[in-house]
Design a protein around this motif. Structure first.
Motif, PDB file in Angstrom:
ATOM      1  N   THR A  67      23.559 -27.557 -93.627  1.00 49.38           N
ATOM      2  CA  THR A  67      22.265 -28.222 -93.525  1.00 49.38           C
ATOM      3  C   THR A  67      22.170 -29.369 -94.527  1.00 49.38           C
ATOM      4  OG1 THR A  67      21.291 -26.625 -95.037  1.00 49.38           O
ATOM      5  CG2 THR A  67      21.050 -26.178 -92.690  1.00 49.38           C
ATOM      6  N   LEU A 119      16.517 -30.217 -97.391  1.00 51.45           N
ATOM      7  CA  LEU A 119      15.798 -29.690 -96.227  1.00 51.45           C
ATOM      8  C   LEU A 119      14.659 -28.805 -96.705  1.00 51.45           C
ATOM      9  CD1 LEU A 119      15.750 -29.430 -93.074  1.00 51.45           C
ATOM     10  CD2 LEU A 119      17.024 -27.303 -93.400  1.00 51.45           C
ATOM     11  N   ALA A 171      10.397 -28.721 -90.185  1.00 55.07           N
ATOM     12  CA  ALA A 171      11.507 -28.948 -91.118  1.00 55.07           C
ATOM     13  C   ALA A 171      11.526 -30.429 -91.439  1.00 55.07           C
ATOM     14  CB  ALA A 171      12.832 -28.505 -90.495  1.00 55.07           C
ATOM     15  N   VAL A 206      13.278 -33.668 -93.946  1.00 55.65           N
ATOM     16  CA  VAL A 206      14.214 -34.250 -94.895  1.00 55.65           C
ATOM     17  C   VAL A 206      13.474 -35.447 -95.465  1.00 55.65           C
ATOM     18  CG1 VAL A 206      16.408 -35.433 -95.216  1.00 55.65           C
ATOM     19  CG2 VAL A 206      16.302 -33.430 -93.733  1.00 55.65           C
ATOM     20  N   PHE A 211      19.704 -35.296 -85.671  1.00 50.58           N
ATOM     21  CA  PHE A 211      19.940 -34.281 -86.698  1.00 50.58           C
ATOM     22  C   PHE A 211      20.556 -33.002 -86.132  1.00 50.58           C
ATOM     23  CE2 PHE A 211      16.869 -37.089 -88.604  1.00 50.58           C
ATOM     24  CZ  PHE A 211      17.283 -37.153 -89.928  1.00 50.58           C
ATOM     25  N   ILE A 269      20.524 -27.221 -88.898  1.00 48.64           N
ATOM     26  CA  ILE A 269      19.070 -27.199 -89.066  1.00 48.64           C
ATOM     27  C   ILE A 269      18.439 -26.195 -88.103  1.00 48.64           C
ATOM     28  CG2 ILE A 269      16.960 -28.576 -88.872  1.00 48.64           C
ATOM     29  CD1 ILE A 269      18.879 -30.987 -89.694  1.00 48.64           C
ATOM     30  N   THR A 296      19.073 -22.637 -89.334  1.00 49.20           N
ATOM     31  CA  THR A 296      18.249 -22.317 -90.496  1.00 49.20           C
ATOM     32  C   THR A 296      16.787 -22.146 -90.098  1.00 49.20           C
ATOM     33  OG1 THR A 296      19.789 -23.510 -91.928  1.00 49.20           O
ATOM     34  CG2 THR A 296      17.565 -23.119 -92.791  1.00 49.20           C
TER      35      THR A 296
END
Length: 168
Positions: A2, A6, A67, A69, A98, A103, A106
């Motif tokens: 990841t 994040l 989520a 970034v 992405f 991601i 997770t």
């Protein structure tokens, strides 16, 4: 692996325009080749309106996550606890740029962790969405049966998948 930095957190009202944009982009990237641009736009506008998304915030027995970034929302998920105590995953989308970075894995793990009492997780995935089916199989889900989304004739063909979370 990841991306660094994040962050996964509960969605809030200020996130909804970005979540809607993410959902529209991922739906077109995923489903235009299956249903065509016009039908995807109709479904996305109906299912992912700001009003519909706002109604999903803060519900008991549900998780609605984003989520990020940096300041960019790059993925979203939602799930709810069903009457039979199963966790039903209702949404898991990662922006195409992405995808393949861990991601989704997770975010799925964090989402399901909101339901420690659930013995099983379930989801519906579009029958022709082979990348998503393969992803969920890698995450331990198995095919239960095929159906229509929400059992309605005007909705996509889906596969019902499940994953045992713990043995009672």
């Amino acid at each position: 692996m990841t991306p660094d930095g994040l962050i996964i957190r509960d969605a809030n009202a200020a996130d909804l325009p970005a979540v809607r944009s993410l959902l529209v982009e991922t739906w077109h990237a995923t489903y235009d080749g299956i249903y065509g641009w016009r039908r995807v736009a109709e479904i996305a506008n109906a299912w992912h309106s700001l009003d519909n998304l706002a109604a999903q915030l803060g519900r008991d027995g549900e998780a609605f996550l984003v989520a990020l970034v940096g300041d960019e929302i790059i993925a979203t998920s939602s799930a709810r606890l069903e009457r039979d105590r199963a966790a039903l995953l209702t949404r898991l989308y990662v922006l195409p740029a992405f995808q393949g970075q861990g991601i989704g894995r997770t975010l799925l793990q964090v989402t399901l962790a909101h339901f420690p009492q659930a013995p099983v997780a379930r989801l519906e995935v579009e029958l022709q969405n082979e990348p998503a089916i393969a992803f969920y199989e890698r995450m331990g889900f198995f095919l239960q049966r095929s159906a229509r989304f929400d059992g309605r004739e005007d909705t996509p063909n889906t596969l019902l998948m499940a994953k045992r979370l713990f043995v009672e």
